[in-house]
Motif scaffolding. Structure first.
Motif, PDB file in Angstrom:
ATOM      1  N   THR A   1      71.166   1.670  63.942  1.00  0.00           N
ATOM      2  CA  THR A   1      72.344   2.374  64.420  1.00  0.00           C
ATOM      3  C   THR A   1      73.565   1.471  64.572  1.00  0.00           C
ATOM      4  O   THR A   1      73.476   0.252  64.403  1.00  0.00           O
ATOM      5  CB  THR A   1      72.050   3.013  65.790  1.00  0.00           C
ATOM      6  OG1 THR A   1      71.928   1.953  66.772  1.00  0.00           O
ATOM      7  CG2 THR A   1      70.745   3.812  65.769  1.00  0.00           C
TER       8      THR A   1
ATOM      9  N   LEU B   1      79.957   5.054  59.124  1.00  0.00           N
ATOM     10  CA  LEU B   1      79.677   5.435  60.506  1.00  0.00           C
ATOM     11  C   LEU B   1      80.445   6.683  60.911  1.00  0.00           C
ATOM     12  O   LEU B   1      81.559   6.937  60.435  1.00  0.00           O
ATOM     13  CB  LEU B   1      80.061   4.300  61.463  1.00  0.00           C
ATOM     14  CG  LEU B   1      79.270   2.990  61.388  1.00  0.00           C
ATOM     15  CD1 LEU B   1      79.892   1.969  62.334  1.00  0.00           C
ATOM     16  CD2 LEU B   1      77.802   3.210  61.722  1.00  0.00           C
ATOM     17  N   SER B   2      79.866   7.452  61.819  1.00  0.00           N
ATOM     18  CA  SER B   2      80.576   8.552  62.464  1.00  0.00           C
ATOM     19  C   SER B   2      81.639   7.963  63.387  1.00  0.00           C
ATOM     20  O   SER B   2      81.657   6.758  63.652  1.00  0.00           O
ATOM     21  CB  SER B   2      79.600   9.389  63.292  1.00  0.00           C
ATOM     22  OG  SER B   2      79.088   8.605  64.370  1.00  0.00           O
ATOM     23  N   MET B   3      82.510   8.816  63.926  1.00  0.00           N
ATOM     24  CA  MET B   3      83.505   8.310  64.876  1.00  0.00           C
ATOM     25  C   MET B   3      82.831   7.776  66.135  1.00  0.00           C
ATOM     26  O   MET B   3      83.275   6.770  66.708  1.00  0.00           O
ATOM     27  CB  MET B   3      84.505   9.411  65.236  1.00  0.00           C
ATOM     28  CG  MET B   3      85.514   9.728  64.138  1.00  0.00           C
ATOM     29  SD  MET B   3      86.329   8.269  63.411  1.00  0.00           S
ATOM     30  CE  MET B   3      87.123   7.555  64.848  1.00  0.00           C
ATOM     31  N   GLU B   4      81.745   8.423  66.567  1.00  0.00           N
ATOM     32  CA  GLU B   4      81.022   7.925  67.739  1.00  0.00           C
ATOM     33  C   GLU B   4      80.481   6.524  67.480  1.00  0.00           C
ATOM     34  O   GLU B   4      80.556   5.640  68.333  1.00  0.00           O
ATOM     35  CB  GLU B   4      79.882   8.875  68.107  1.00  0.00           C
ATOM     36  CG  GLU B   4      80.338  10.161  68.770  1.00  0.00           C
ATOM     37  CD  GLU B   4      80.669  11.261  67.764  1.00  0.00           C
ATOM     38  OE1 GLU B   4      80.763  10.956  66.543  1.00  0.00           O
ATOM     39  OE2 GLU B   4      80.831  12.418  68.190  1.00  0.00           O
TER      40      GLU B   4
ATOM     41  N   ARG C   1      81.676   4.330  65.340  1.00  0.00           N
ATOM     42  CA  ARG C   1      82.815   3.406  65.272  1.00  0.00           C
ATOM     43  C   ARG C   1      83.302   3.040  66.671  1.00  0.00           C
ATOM     44  O   ARG C   1      83.682   1.893  66.932  1.00  0.00           O
ATOM     45  CB  ARG C   1      83.949   4.038  64.459  1.00  0.00           C
ATOM     46  CG  ARG C   1      83.587   4.294  63.001  1.00  0.00           C
ATOM     47  CD  ARG C   1      84.736   4.946  62.251  1.00  0.00           C
ATOM     48  NE  ARG C   1      84.312   5.396  60.925  1.00  0.00           N
ATOM     49  CZ  ARG C   1      85.139   5.802  59.964  1.00  0.00           C
ATOM     50  NH1 ARG C   1      86.446   5.830  60.193  1.00  0.00           N
ATOM     51  NH2 ARG C   1      84.664   6.195  58.789  1.00  0.00           N
TER      52      ARG C   1
ATOM     53  N   THR D   1      87.207  10.653  57.841  1.00  0.00           N
ATOM     54  CA  THR D   1      86.327  10.857  58.996  1.00  0.00           C
ATOM     55  C   THR D   1      87.141  10.905  60.284  1.00  0.00           C
ATOM     56  O   THR D   1      86.912  11.760  61.155  1.00  0.00           O
ATOM     57  CB  THR D   1      85.281   9.721  59.070  1.00  0.00           C
ATOM     58  OG1 THR D   1      84.506   9.718  57.881  1.00  0.00           O
ATOM     59  CG2 THR D   1      84.357   9.903  60.270  1.00  0.00           C
ATOM     60  N   THR D   2      88.119  10.008  60.382  1.00  0.00           N
ATOM     61  CA  THR D   2      88.994   9.961  61.558  1.00  0.00           C
ATOM     62  C   THR D   2      89.829  11.229  61.667  1.00  0.00           C
ATOM     63  O   THR D   2      89.911  11.853  62.733  1.00  0.00           O
ATOM     64  CB  THR D   2      89.951   8.755  61.475  1.00  0.00           C
ATOM     65  OG1 THR D   2      89.251   7.618  60.979  1.00  0.00           O
ATOM     66  CG2 THR D   2      90.577   8.449  62.818  1.00  0.00           C
TER      67      THR D   2
ATOM     68  N   TYR E   1      87.977  14.297  62.742  1.00  0.00           N
ATOM     69  CA  TYR E   1      87.601  14.242  64.161  1.00  0.00           C
ATOM     70  C   TYR E   1      88.787  14.590  65.053  1.00  0.00           C
ATOM     71  O   TYR E   1      88.653  15.338  66.032  1.00  0.00           O
ATOM     72  CB  TYR E   1      87.078  12.842  64.502  1.00  0.00           C
ATOM     73  CG  TYR E   1      86.602  12.687  65.942  1.00  0.00           C
ATOM     74  CD1 TYR E   1      85.258  12.801  66.266  1.00  0.00           C
ATOM     75  CD2 TYR E   1      87.502  12.416  66.973  1.00  0.00           C
ATOM     76  CE1 TYR E   1      84.813  12.659  67.579  1.00  0.00           C
ATOM     77  CE2 TYR E   1      87.072  12.273  68.285  1.00  0.00           C
ATOM     78  CZ  TYR E   1      85.731  12.394  68.576  1.00  0.00           C
ATOM     79  OH  TYR E   1      85.315  12.255  69.874  1.00  0.00           O
TER      80      TYR E   1
ATOM     81  N   GLU F   1      76.813  12.612  70.635  1.00  0.00           N
ATOM     82  CA  GLU F   1      75.949  12.122  69.558  1.00  0.00           C
ATOM     83  C   GLU F   1      74.804  11.285  70.117  1.00  0.00           C
ATOM     84  O   GLU F   1      73.670  11.340  69.613  1.00  0.00           O
ATOM     85  CB  GLU F   1      76.772  11.299  68.565  1.00  0.00           C
ATOM     86  CG  GLU F   1      76.000  10.838  67.348  1.00  0.00           C
ATOM     87  CD  GLU F   1      76.874  10.092  66.356  1.00  0.00           C
ATOM     88  OE1 GLU F   1      76.886   8.845  66.401  1.00  0.00           O
ATOM     89  OE2 GLU F   1      77.555  10.753  65.553  1.00  0.00           O
TER      90      GLU F   1
ATOM     91  N   GLU G   1      70.831  12.099  69.930  1.00  0.00           N
ATOM     92  CA  GLU G   1      69.882  11.113  69.397  1.00  0.00           C
ATOM     93  C   GLU G   1      68.649  11.004  70.292  1.00  0.00           C
ATOM     94  O   GLU G   1      67.510  11.027  69.823  1.00  0.00           O
ATOM     95  CB  GLU G   1      70.573   9.753  69.293  1.00  0.00           C
ATOM     96  CG  GLU G   1      69.709   8.630  68.758  1.00  0.00           C
ATOM     97  CD  GLU G   1      69.647   8.596  67.248  1.00  0.00           C
ATOM     98  OE1 GLU G   1      68.558   8.310  66.726  1.00  0.00           O
ATOM     99  OE2 GLU G   1      70.676   8.876  66.607  1.00  0.00           O
TER     100      GLU G   1
END
Length: 465
Positions: free
Chosen positions: A179, A211-214, A216, A238-239, A242, A352, A356
């Motif tokens: 991760t 990566l997702s924003m979370e 990042r 992606t940014t 979001y 997120e 998980e």
């Protein structure tokens, strides 16, 4: 002239340069919480001035708040005083406050992005070191001290020397089960807890872009743990996806206008950095810390370093750390029993992260020796967790969702790990006593924390089906 992303944002916000001194930097967004603001507000009151641009400031209590029975009066006297003082100061100066039980309340670095207050190209400050979190959106975000909080309240500017620039690229793809938290713990273990001192770090490369924003936000959040002034990532699709349609993000034509500018926010191909590092994503595995700073980390499947592998200048502090943690050089961590698991904080308290954990523990039961605290980073995360059925899954597995706050990340509240007990934590610091006097903290990802919770011991999450 070619510029880095950092230069583009910084230079656009310089009001003036002081000869042989710092820049006067304009601040777009000032985030405030209850711990570092009372003295700052007191300072402007003594000067007989008001907050210069209250509309640019947003406040919320997070560090001192309890995570159970938030509808009741806060028991701890100092915590109650600080939270009440924040309310009084915000009312006096016309500052937006998301207080306890407000649907937008939460950890300050969780609610900013969640509400669309954090946008690409901004300068953002807060009296909290983990303001670097917001750099995930392509903003220059950094923590400031109480005297600087006063400065920003009074002028909407801050005196700040321009840091050097570093780029850390992670190329390739992360292996399954690895991760963003493992990525940043890996980087810090390689360059040490002081390897970024004096720099603002841009994270780049294919593994970062994936990566997702979370994810990042997790990486940028812990850039401060390598000693850096902050971290940032160039905004991309992606940014933009979001940010769009968040509560306070630009709408309609304004969004389109902003988007055109945001798409220019990247480091030019021939931009020069003061230092460049590159790592292979394939070498990153689930990580855990073994010592008393975030740089003392290792792959879960590996052992604590031998004393001979430690630099002579660091051996004394290494041995001190091992004594505090109750570990020995060369020892294997995997299989060691743990007492507490904490999932939360501005590093890993987002929806997120809760998804998980819930996905991992579904159909399983928490180990009897584990006390687990699952703390959402905001009221919105809490609400989503209920709506998505995550709370039902967690409770069936023996977990209990608490209420939003910084919680056991730093133990300025009632959530403290008892002395001598081991905690696997998804937070950002493992200093001596960070989670309570005498507590022993081991940093890891939410996935690893979930695996530890169901097995009762340190384990590579890839080994738990």
């Amino acid at each position: 002239m070619a510029k880095t992303l950092f230069d583009k944002i910084w230079d656009a916000h310089v009001v003036t340069e002081i000869e042989n001194g710092p820049s006067v930097l304009y601040i777009d967004k000032h985030l405030v919480h209850e711990v570092t603001s009372p003295q700052a507000f007191g300072g402007i009151d003594k000067r007989g001035i008001s907050v210069f641009r209250p509309q640019n400031t947003v406040a919320t209590p997070d560090h001192n708040v309890p995570t159970i029975d938030q509808h009741l009066t806060i028991k701890d006297e100092l915590s109650r005083f600080q939270v009440n003082k924040l309310t009084t100061n915000c009312e006096k100066h016309g500052i937006t406050l998301y207080g306890l039980n407000h649907p937008f309340q939460g950890v300050v670095h969780v609610i900013g992005p969640q509400l669309g207050l954090t946008l690409p190209g901004m300068t953002i400050v807060c009296g909290d070191s983990h303001t670097s979190t917001h750099g995930a959106f392509g903003s220059v975000a950094f923590g400031i001290g109480t005297s600087e909080v006063e400065m920003v309240l009074a002028t909407q500017c801050v005196l700040q020397p321009k840091p050097k620039k570093m780029r850390i690229s992670i190329q390739g793809e992360l292996e399954p089960g690895v991760t963003a938290k493992d990525m940043i713990l890996y980087i810090i273990s390689k360059i040490t807890a002081s390897g970024g001192t004096g720099y603002f770090v841009e994270f780049a490369g294919s593994a970062i872009r994936a990566l997702s924003m979370e994810g990042r936000m997790t990486v940028c959040n812990m850039s401060i743990e390598m000693g850096a002034r902050g971290g940032l990532i160039a905004p991309d699709e992606t940014t933009f996806a979001y940010v769009k349609d968040k509560e306070f993000s630009p709408k309609g034509d304004e969004f389109d206008h902003k988007l055109a500018h945001w798409k220019t926010l990247f480091s030019d191909d021939d931009a020069k950095f003061d230092r460049e590092l590159t790592f292979d994503a394939a070498d990153i595995e689930p990580m855990i810390t073994y010592g008393t700073n975030p740089g003392m980390g290792t792959k879960i499947v590996s052992n604590i370093p031998e004393l001979n592998d430690i630099k002579d200048s660091e051996k004394l502090s290494f041995e001190k750390s091992m004594n505090y943690m109750g570990f020995k050089a060369g020892e294997k961590l995997e299989g060691k029993e743990i007492d507490y698991v904490f999932v939360g904080s501005c590093t890993n308290g987002r929806i997120e992260d809760l998804r998980e954990v819930a996905s991992f523990v579904k159909g399983k039961k928490k180990a009897a020796n584990i006390t687990a605290w699952i703390v959402p980073g905001s009221k919105q995360v809490e609400k989503q967790a209920y709506e998505e059925g995550l709370v039902d899954i967690l409770e069936e597995a023996g977990f209990k969702l608490r209420q939003p706050g910084c919680s056991a990340c730093l133990a300025m509240n009632e959530d403290k790990i008892p002395a001598g007990k081991y905690a696997v934590s998804t937070s950002n610091r493992n200093f001596e006593g960070r989670q309570g006097p005498g507590s022993r903290t081991m940093l890891a990802s939410p996935r690893t924390a979930a695996a530890v919770a169901v097995t009762g011991k340190i384990i590579d999450p890839r080994k738990v089906l």
